[in-house]
Write a protein that holds these residues in place. Structure first.
Motif, PDB file in Angstrom:
ATOM      1  N   THR A  71      -3.524 -17.425  -9.273  1.00 53.76           N
ATOM      2  CA  THR A  71      -2.773 -16.090  -9.527  1.00 53.76           C
ATOM      3  C   THR A  71      -1.664 -16.555 -10.590  1.00 53.76           C
ATOM      4  O   THR A  71      -1.417 -15.456 -11.301  1.00 53.76           O
ATOM      5  CB  THR A  71      -2.208 -16.000  -8.319  1.00 53.76           C
ATOM      6  OG1 THR A  71      -1.645 -16.838  -7.550  1.00 53.76           O
ATOM      7  CG2 THR A  71      -3.318 -15.333  -7.276  1.00 53.76           C
ATOM      8  N   GLU A  78       1.718 -15.057  -3.553  1.00 58.16           N
ATOM      9  CA  GLU A  78       0.347 -14.798  -3.014  1.00 58.16           C
ATOM     10  C   GLU A  78       0.029 -15.915  -2.091  1.00 58.16           C
ATOM     11  O   GLU A  78       0.155 -17.069  -2.305  1.00 58.16           O
ATOM     12  CB  GLU A  78      -0.730 -14.847  -4.123  1.00 58.16           C
ATOM     13  CG  GLU A  78      -0.688 -13.673  -5.198  1.00 58.16           C
ATOM     14  CD  GLU A  78       0.263 -13.905  -6.402  1.00 58.16           C
ATOM     15  OE1 GLU A  78       0.083 -12.875  -7.074  1.00 58.16           O
ATOM     16  OE2 GLU A  78       0.828 -14.889  -6.368  1.00 58.16           O
ATOM     17  N   CYS A  91     -10.104 -12.318  -0.766  1.00 55.35           N
ATOM     18  CA  CYS A  91      -8.865 -11.460  -0.399  1.00 55.35           C
ATOM     19  C   CYS A  91      -7.795 -12.239  -0.009  1.00 55.35           C
ATOM     20  O   CYS A  91      -7.819 -13.568   0.404  1.00 55.35           O
ATOM     21  CB  CYS A  91      -9.079 -10.503   0.633  1.00 55.35           C
ATOM     22  SG  CYS A  91      -9.453 -11.257   2.401  1.00 55.35           S
ATOM     23  N   SER A 105       1.558  -6.949   0.977  1.00 55.11           N
ATOM     24  CA  SER A 105       0.092  -5.905   0.373  1.00 55.11           C
ATOM     25  C   SER A 105      -1.075  -6.830   0.490  1.00 55.11           C
ATOM     26  O   SER A 105      -1.110  -8.224   0.302  1.00 55.11           O
ATOM     27  CB  SER A 105       0.361  -5.211  -1.351  1.00 55.11           C
ATOM     28  OG  SER A 105       1.438  -4.704  -1.285  1.00 55.11           O
ATOM     29  N   TYR A 107      -4.741  -7.750  -1.591  1.00 56.62           N
ATOM     30  CA  TYR A 107      -5.530  -7.636  -2.566  1.00 56.62           C
ATOM     31  C   TYR A 107      -6.862  -8.037  -2.594  1.00 56.62           C
ATOM     32  O   TYR A 107      -7.029  -9.185  -1.506  1.00 56.62           O
ATOM     33  CB  TYR A 107      -4.741  -7.976  -3.811  1.00 56.62           C
ATOM     34  CG  TYR A 107      -3.780  -7.318  -4.537  1.00 56.62           C
ATOM     35  CD1 TYR A 107      -3.721  -6.413  -5.440  1.00 56.62           C
ATOM     36  CD2 TYR A 107      -2.231  -7.590  -3.724  1.00 56.62           C
ATOM     37  CE1 TYR A 107      -2.660  -5.664  -5.837  1.00 56.62           C
ATOM     38  CE2 TYR A 107      -1.222  -6.816  -4.180  1.00 56.62           C
ATOM     39  CZ  TYR A 107      -1.404  -5.854  -5.386  1.00 56.62           C
ATOM     40  OH  TYR A 107      -0.378  -5.181  -5.562  1.00 56.62           O
ATOM     41  N   ARG A 116      -8.515  -8.494 -10.459  1.00 56.17           N
ATOM     42  CA  ARG A 116      -7.156  -8.194  -9.007  1.00 56.17           C
ATOM     43  C   ARG A 116      -7.366  -6.813  -8.587  1.00 56.17           C
ATOM     44  O   ARG A 116      -6.960  -5.774  -9.446  1.00 56.17           O
ATOM     45  CB  ARG A 116      -6.129  -8.670  -9.540  1.00 56.17           C
ATOM     46  CG  ARG A 116      -5.010  -8.622  -8.286  1.00 56.17           C
ATOM     47  CD  ARG A 116      -3.802  -9.434  -8.735  1.00 56.17           C
ATOM     48  NE  ARG A 116      -2.632  -9.197  -7.708  1.00 56.17           N
ATOM     49  CZ  ARG A 116      -1.840 -10.298  -7.744  1.00 56.17           C
ATOM     50  NH1 ARG A 116      -2.060 -11.545  -8.032  1.00 56.17           N
ATOM     51  NH2 ARG A 116      -0.714 -10.042  -6.665  1.00 56.17           N
ATOM     52  N   THR A 117      -7.538  -6.385  -7.243  1.00 59.58           N
ATOM     53  CA  THR A 117      -7.829  -5.002  -6.935  1.00 59.58           C
ATOM     54  C   THR A 117      -6.982  -4.647  -5.707  1.00 59.58           C
ATOM     55  O   THR A 117      -7.047  -5.540  -4.945  1.00 59.58           O
ATOM     56  CB  THR A 117      -9.262  -4.725  -6.653  1.00 59.58           C
ATOM     57  OG1 THR A 117     -10.110  -4.847  -7.770  1.00 59.58           O
ATOM     58  CG2 THR A 117      -9.073  -3.305  -6.126  1.00 59.58           C
ATOM     59  N   HIS A 118      -6.170  -3.604  -5.782  1.00 59.80           N
ATOM     60  CA  HIS A 118      -5.069  -3.508  -4.570  1.00 59.80           C
ATOM     61  C   HIS A 118      -5.989  -2.724  -3.436  1.00 59.80           C
ATOM     62  O   HIS A 118      -6.827  -2.202  -3.632  1.00 59.80           O
ATOM     63  CB  HIS A 118      -4.025  -2.356  -5.124  1.00 59.80           C
ATOM     64  CG  HIS A 118      -3.157  -1.887  -4.011  1.00 59.80           C
ATOM     65  ND1 HIS A 118      -3.459  -0.859  -3.357  1.00 59.80           N
ATOM     66  CD2 HIS A 118      -2.090  -2.540  -3.413  1.00 59.80           C
ATOM     67  CE1 HIS A 118      -2.294  -0.740  -2.475  1.00 59.80           C
ATOM     68  NE2 HIS A 118      -1.614  -1.779  -2.496  1.00 59.80           N
ATOM     69  N   ASP A 121      -0.582  -1.417   1.451  1.00 54.59           N
ATOM     70  CA  ASP A 121       0.600  -2.037   1.521  1.00 54.59           C
ATOM     71  C   ASP A 121       1.059  -2.087   2.958  1.00 54.59           C
ATOM     72  O   ASP A 121       0.571  -1.325   3.698  1.00 54.59           O
ATOM     73  CB  ASP A 121       1.405  -1.154   0.713  1.00 54.59           C
ATOM     74  CG  ASP A 121       1.520  -1.201  -0.775  1.00 54.59           C
ATOM     75  OD1 ASP A 121       0.702  -2.294  -1.355  1.00 54.59           O
ATOM     76  OD2 ASP A 121       1.566  -0.307  -1.369  1.00 54.59           O
TER      77      ASP A 121
END
Length: 209
Positions: A71, A78, A91, A105, A107, A116-118, A121
């Motif tokens: 990251t 993270e 994840c 959040s 990810y 990287r995908t959201h 939240d």
């Protein structure tokens, strides 16, 4: 000798995140064999570590070598990485400071740190479905972030293919933490604290409600 070999394995596997490691003066044949086995193991170890005033997600070889930061962010923490069953995806939770509050959040990303995908939240406790196509998670109980581990409310499912989020049929679920999805896909297993009539217990919840 068996217990000594196990201790050596633990020493090697934690070497990547320890400030100092005691090195055995004379390795036994069993220890040398274990070290050789770990060096040849193709699997990786996924973990979080605090370095340079920041939490990041790392990966390393089974023998503790080849440590790599996936990251590498300066303004985001993270944590809690979870590898998908096939090892292709990870994840994790990410904390950022926003207006004096922590926004936690979920990810996911590729195993090499790319893509990287959201997901969502103000959430916690992500875990993978057995086939790696979905991520289950809980939402935080209050609007503002709370460090208490069990202040969660509801159980939700994120579909990686569609990006849609659906809630578990039981909308009374709350105060879960350490959430896991059973390998057969039929159950969630989780600790509950002060919720749903339990003081502190481990529950199995039917995945279909």
């Amino acid at each position: 000798m068996k217990s000594k070999a196990i201790w050596t394995a633990l020493m090697v596997l934690t070497a990547g995140c320890a400030t100092s490691v005691r090195v055995a003066q004379a390795a036994s044949p069993e220890e040398e064999a274990l070290a050789a086995e770990l060096r040849s193991c193709p699997d990786k170890i996924l973990f979080e570590a605090y370095a340079d005033d920041n939490w990041d997600i790392f990966v390393m070889n089974a023998d503790g070598s080849g440590r790599r930061n996936l990251t590498n962010t300066r303004d985001v923490h993270e944590m809690y990485p979870q590898a998908s069953p096939d090892g292709r995806l990870i994840c994790f939770l990410a904390d950022v400071q926003q207006g004096g509050d922590t926004i936690r959040s979920i990810y996911y990303m590729n195993a090499d740190g790319s893509g990287r995908t959201h997901v969502a939240d103000k959430v916690r406790e992500p875990c993978w479905s057995p086939d790696g196509s979905r991520i289950a998670f809980c939402k935080q109980e209050f609007s503002r972030f709370n460090v208490t581990d069990y202040v969660s409310k509801g159980l939700f499912i994120y579909d990686l293919k569609t990006g849609s989020v659906t809630q578990h049929p039981n909308d009374k679920i709350h105060h879960l933490y350490i959430l896991n999805w059973a390998p057969n896909g039929k159950w969630f297993v989780s600790t509950v604290h002060g919720g749903m009539g339990y003081g502190h217990a481990i529950l199995a919840l039917a995945a279909d409600g």
